[in-house]
Scaffold this motif. Sequence first.
Motif, PDB file in Angstrom:
ATOM      1  N   LEU A   1       0.836  -1.194   0.000  1.00  0.00           N
ATOM      2  CA  LEU A   1       0.000   0.000   0.000  1.00  0.00           C
ATOM      3  C   LEU A   1       0.875   1.251   0.000  1.00  0.00           C
ATOM      4  O   LEU A   1       1.713   1.434   0.889  1.00  0.00           O
ATOM      5  N   GLU A   2       0.669   2.107  -0.991  1.00  0.00           N
ATOM      6  CA  GLU A   2       1.391   3.377  -1.062  1.00  0.00           C
ATOM      7  C   GLU A   2       0.393   4.516  -0.853  1.00  0.00           C
ATOM      8  O   GLU A   2      -0.447   4.775  -1.723  1.00  0.00           O
ATOM      9  N   PRO A   3       0.450   5.190   0.297  1.00  0.00           N
ATOM     10  CA  PRO A   3      -0.490   6.287   0.531  1.00  0.00           C
ATOM     11  C   PRO A   3      -0.376   7.353  -0.557  1.00  0.00           C
ATOM     12  O   PRO A   3       0.735   7.735  -0.961  1.00  0.00           O
ATOM     13  N   GLY A   4      -1.515   7.819  -1.028  1.00  0.00           N
ATOM     14  CA  GLY A   4      -1.534   8.808  -2.101  1.00  0.00           C
ATOM     15  C   GLY A   4      -2.272  10.063  -1.683  1.00  0.00           C
ATOM     16  O   GLY A   4      -3.394   9.992  -1.168  1.00  0.00           O
ATOM     17  N   LEU A   5      -1.643  11.223  -1.897  1.00  0.00           N
ATOM     18  CA  LEU A   5      -2.240  12.516  -1.566  1.00  0.00           C
ATOM     19  C   LEU A   5      -2.419  13.330  -2.836  1.00  0.00           C
ATOM     20  O   LEU A   5      -1.452  13.606  -3.550  1.00  0.00           O
ATOM     21  N   ALA A   6      -3.643  13.721  -3.119  1.00  0.00           N
ATOM     22  CA  ALA A   6      -3.942  14.582  -4.257  1.00  0.00           C
ATOM     23  C   ALA A   6      -4.089  16.019  -3.767  1.00  0.00           C
ATOM     24  O   ALA A   6      -4.865  16.294  -2.849  1.00  0.00           O
ATOM     25  N   VAL A   7      -3.323  16.927  -4.365  1.00  0.00           N
ATOM     26  CA  VAL A   7      -3.376  18.342  -4.016  1.00  0.00           C
ATOM     27  C   VAL A   7      -3.897  19.105  -5.226  1.00  0.00           C
ATOM     28  O   VAL A   7      -3.372  18.960  -6.332  1.00  0.00           O
TER      29      VAL A   7
ATOM     30  N   ARG B 161      -9.152   4.884  -6.155  1.00  0.00           N
ATOM     31  CA  ARG B 161      -8.681   4.098  -5.002  1.00  0.00           C
ATOM     32  C   ARG B 161      -7.194   4.316  -4.711  1.00  0.00           C
ATOM     33  O   ARG B 161      -6.709   3.945  -3.645  1.00  0.00           O
ATOM     34  N   ALA B 162      -6.462   4.905  -5.669  1.00  0.00           N
ATOM     35  CA  ALA B 162      -5.051   5.224  -5.422  1.00  0.00           C
ATOM     36  C   ALA B 162      -4.892   6.521  -4.637  1.00  0.00           C
ATOM     37  O   ALA B 162      -3.792   6.844  -4.186  1.00  0.00           O
ATOM     38  N   VAL B 163      -5.970   7.262  -4.485  1.00  0.00           N
ATOM     39  CA  VAL B 163      -5.955   8.523  -3.740  1.00  0.00           C
ATOM     40  C   VAL B 163      -6.576   8.276  -2.367  1.00  0.00           C
ATOM     41  O   VAL B 163      -7.736   7.896  -2.264  1.00  0.00           O
ATOM     42  N   HIS B 164      -5.787   8.522  -1.320  1.00  0.00           N
ATOM     43  CA  HIS B 164      -6.278   8.313   0.044  1.00  0.00           C
ATOM     44  C   HIS B 164      -6.579   9.631   0.746  1.00  0.00           C
ATOM     45  O   HIS B 164      -7.326   9.647   1.722  1.00  0.00           O
ATOM     46  N   GLY B 165      -5.985  10.708   0.249  1.00  0.00           N
ATOM     47  CA  GLY B 165      -6.224  12.024   0.816  1.00  0.00           C
ATOM     48  C   GLY B 165      -6.401  13.050  -0.284  1.00  0.00           C
ATOM     49  O   GLY B 165      -5.726  12.984  -1.319  1.00  0.00           O
TER      50      GLY B 165
END
Length: 292
Positions: free
Chosen positions: A33-39, A91-95
């Motif tokens: 699992l690689e946490p992903g943050l979208a800004v 689902r690749a974006v967690h935040g």
Amino acid sequence: MMDTRWIDGKAFAARMRAEIAAEAADLRARHGLEPGLAVVLVGDDPASRIYVRNKVQQTTEAGMRSLEHRLPAETTEAELVALVEALNRDRAVHGILVQLPLPRHIDSARILATIAPEKDVDGFHVVNAGRLAVGLDGLVPCTPLGCLLLLKAFAPPLAGARAVVVGRSNIVGKPMAQLLLRESCTVTIAHSRTRDLPEECRRADILVAAVGQPELVRGDWLKPGAIVIDVGINRVTDAEGKARIVGDVAFKEALGVAGAITPVPGGVGPMTIACLLRNTLTAARRQAGIAG
């Protein structure tokens, strides 16, 4: 006159980021699992560009996936809503973080309400605000969370302490008060219209200044030995025309009165991004059903 301890938020945040990077690496190694943050940045506000650049850089350095969306200022509200809804489904974006302020033609409240609460790493969604208010787990706004972590590390035990929060914003003041209540403090929320604000401040064992007025809180407003957390970041110009950054507390006056104080810059500011990374890690774990 006492020796006032400087609360080094920059060093504390650096240690936090190192711990977060180690936890992110463990998530990748053990769970894939690689946490992903979208800004999301709309427009070309210079200060927002700097904030976003720092967030993207530190996300990457922490071993997380950074997904940056830069949109022109003329982006419509409907187009921004559509992007946020797509990120909710990804689902690749967690935040998801939508950088504020937004252009005037876009309703910020509608955009923030569109973000899925479980991906709301800024902690601004009304669902997360409600969960904080009633004592349930949720994503907590980053700046007050950073303030609390500094207090727990540098202050005496918080239970029973009298805390005064100067500022009533949804972003800092109100959630800060809720967090201090959770720690069994006796909490007063004050603001620029509070009657006899100096006297309210003098009662505080813990003072959190988050009102956005440069050097509003003077040294003689402080209870000797109080722990002072200065959230303010204000640009002022001195008599020689030079710009400088000051907090909401008159720092030099507070030295020798406060037991400990956060400097500006180098106090609360670095903690905000560190807590954003922490929230992203927490969100990724919860969405994947991984304890931690």
